[in-house]
Design an enzyme around this catalytic site. Structure first.
Site, PDB file in Angstrom:
ATOM      1  N   LYS A  50       0.829  -1.206   0.000  1.00 22.67           N
ATOM      2  CA  LYS A  50       0.000   0.000   0.000  1.00 22.67           C
ATOM      3  C   LYS A  50       0.865   1.259   0.000  1.00 22.67           C
ATOM      4  O   LYS A  50       0.537   2.256  -0.647  1.00 22.67           O
ATOM      5  CB  LYS A  50      -0.941  -0.010   1.206  1.00 22.67           C
ATOM      6  N   GLN A  94      -5.342  -2.040   9.340  1.00 24.95           N
ATOM      7  CA  GLN A  94      -5.164  -3.368   8.757  1.00 24.95           C
ATOM      8  C   GLN A  94      -5.791  -4.447   9.653  1.00 24.95           C
ATOM      9  O   GLN A  94      -5.549  -4.480  10.857  1.00 24.95           O
ATOM     10  CB  GLN A  94      -3.662  -3.639   8.556  1.00 24.95           C
ATOM     11  N   ASP A 117     -11.735   1.758   3.173  1.00 23.14           N
ATOM     12  CA  ASP A 117     -11.941   0.309   3.083  1.00 23.14           C
ATOM     13  C   ASP A 117     -13.413  -0.025   2.844  1.00 23.14           C
ATOM     14  O   ASP A 117     -13.748  -1.142   2.469  1.00 23.14           O
ATOM     15  CB  ASP A 117     -11.543  -0.352   4.411  1.00 23.14           C
TER      16      ASP A 117
HETATM   17  N1  GUN Z   1      -7.088  -7.466   5.698  1.00 31.72           N
HETATM   18  C1  GUN Z   1      -7.281  -8.226   4.607  1.00 31.72           C
HETATM   19  N2  GUN Z   1      -7.815  -7.493   3.616  1.00 31.72           N
HETATM   20  C2  GUN Z   1      -7.946  -6.238   4.099  1.00 31.72           C
HETATM   21  C3  GUN Z   1      -8.422  -5.030   3.544  1.00 31.72           C
HETATM   22  O1  GUN Z   1      -8.857  -4.947   2.395  1.00 31.72           O
HETATM   23  N3  GUN Z   1      -8.392  -3.949   4.369  1.00 31.72           N
HETATM   24  C4  GUN Z   1      -7.929  -4.015   5.643  1.00 31.72           C
HETATM   25  N4  GUN Z   1      -7.959  -2.917   6.377  1.00 31.72           N
HETATM   26  N5  GUN Z   1      -7.484  -5.127   6.190  1.00 31.72           N
HETATM   27  C5  GUN Z   1      -7.478  -6.225   5.410  1.00 31.72           C
END
Ligand code: GUN
Length: 281
Positions: A50, A94, A117
């Site tokens: 990211k 996350q 998200d």
């Molecule tokens: N963990 C696995 N996929 C994601 C996601 O798309 N966003 C976040 N924040 N955590 C994750």
């Protein structure tokens, strides 16, 4: 005829290029804060990705790597601080959070306008009524892939394997809004194989290597593999037995190089949208 491989990597690069061009027009760079609690190696890989995406798109980014024993209060205090920051448009915590932290409460504390998200109940509600502010990243990325390859879910039977809040449920919602007829399968579904084999569009998001065998793919079906598993050799793979499925499918996504890169590109798209919203555009 051999299946067409849906190239998620190429589409993600194109998507990010468009995002970068749009971001350059803004008076202030879009800003993304990524919060990682604990030291889950898979989460570390995602977070590094990211950060790289933000650089590619010309965004400002901040990373908060907090120890696994971070308290709920400290995490909520950080989110509250980020909610108030004018240079931060998107906040991503996350998941999964380490045991002992209340995930629901944390997600609820994120300002919905910064919830890139699309996990906050407000944004989930907007999505459900068909007026999404943000596209949930993984299902949104799948929809972009279908559009790019001129695959219209309207009137099609769409079978989603998995009912997680992150993928399965919002995936079904997006396909439904695109006028697909959606069946969501889960661990208590009897005869999942027969349902899968009836799909025109089959999306697997379970996280079980070898789950989707060739006989579960209808001749000419579109097969989307969302999973990111490791096989015994440690190699990245999805839920779908790729060779068997590709022999029957019309379109198929590879793992890696399919849905994964698009998920990350959608996060950039959402952060750009957040920046525009915050700048009154
Ligand atoms: N963990 C696995 N996929 C994601 C996601 O798309 N966003 C976040 N924040 N955590 C994750």
């Amino acid at each position: 005829m051999a299946a067409t491989i849906i190239d998620g990597k190429a589409l993600a690069a194109k998507t990010k290029e468009n995002v970068r061009a749009e971001a350059e027009k803004l008076s202030r760079k879009p800003g993304l804060a990524v919060v990682l609690v604990g030291d889950d190696p898979a989460s570390r890989v995602y977070v590094n990705g990211k950060k790289r995406d933000c650089e590619e798109c010309g965004f400002y980014s901040e990373e908060y790597a907090l120890p696994a024993d971070t308290t709920q209060e400290a995490l909520l205090a950080l989110v509250t601080e980020l909610n108030g920051r004018e240079d931060i448009d998107g906040i991503l915590v996350q998941l999964p959070l380490p045991k002992g932290l209340n995930e629901k409460e944390v997600l609820l504390s994120i300002d919905p306008s910064k919830d890139v998200d699309c996990f906050h109940p407000f944004n989930v509600g907007q999505l459900t009524i068909g007026e999404p502010v943000y596209q949930p990243c993984t299902p949104g990325g799948v929809m972009e892939m279908l559009r790019e390859y001129h695959i219209d879910p309207a009137g099609k039977r769409c079978v989603v394997l998995g009912r997680s809040n992150i993928v399965g449920k919002p995936m079904g919602m997006l396909l439904l809004h695109a006028n697909g007829t959606v069946v969501t399968c889960h661990s208590k579904t009897p005869d999942m194989a027969a349902l899968a084999a009836s799909a025109d569009i089959l999306v697997s998001a379970v996280g079980k290597t070898g789950l989707v065998t060739g006989d579960m793919v209808k001749e000419g079906a579109v097969v989307i593999d969302v999973a990111m598993n490791r096989n015994e050799a440690g190699k990245l793979c999805g839920d779908v037995c790729y060779e068997e499925a590709a022999a029957r499918a019309s379109y198929i996504t590879p793992v890696p190089g399919g849905v994964g890169p698009m998920t990350r590109a959608m996060l950039m798209k959402n952060t750009l949208k957040a920046a525009k919203l915050h700048q009154g555009l």
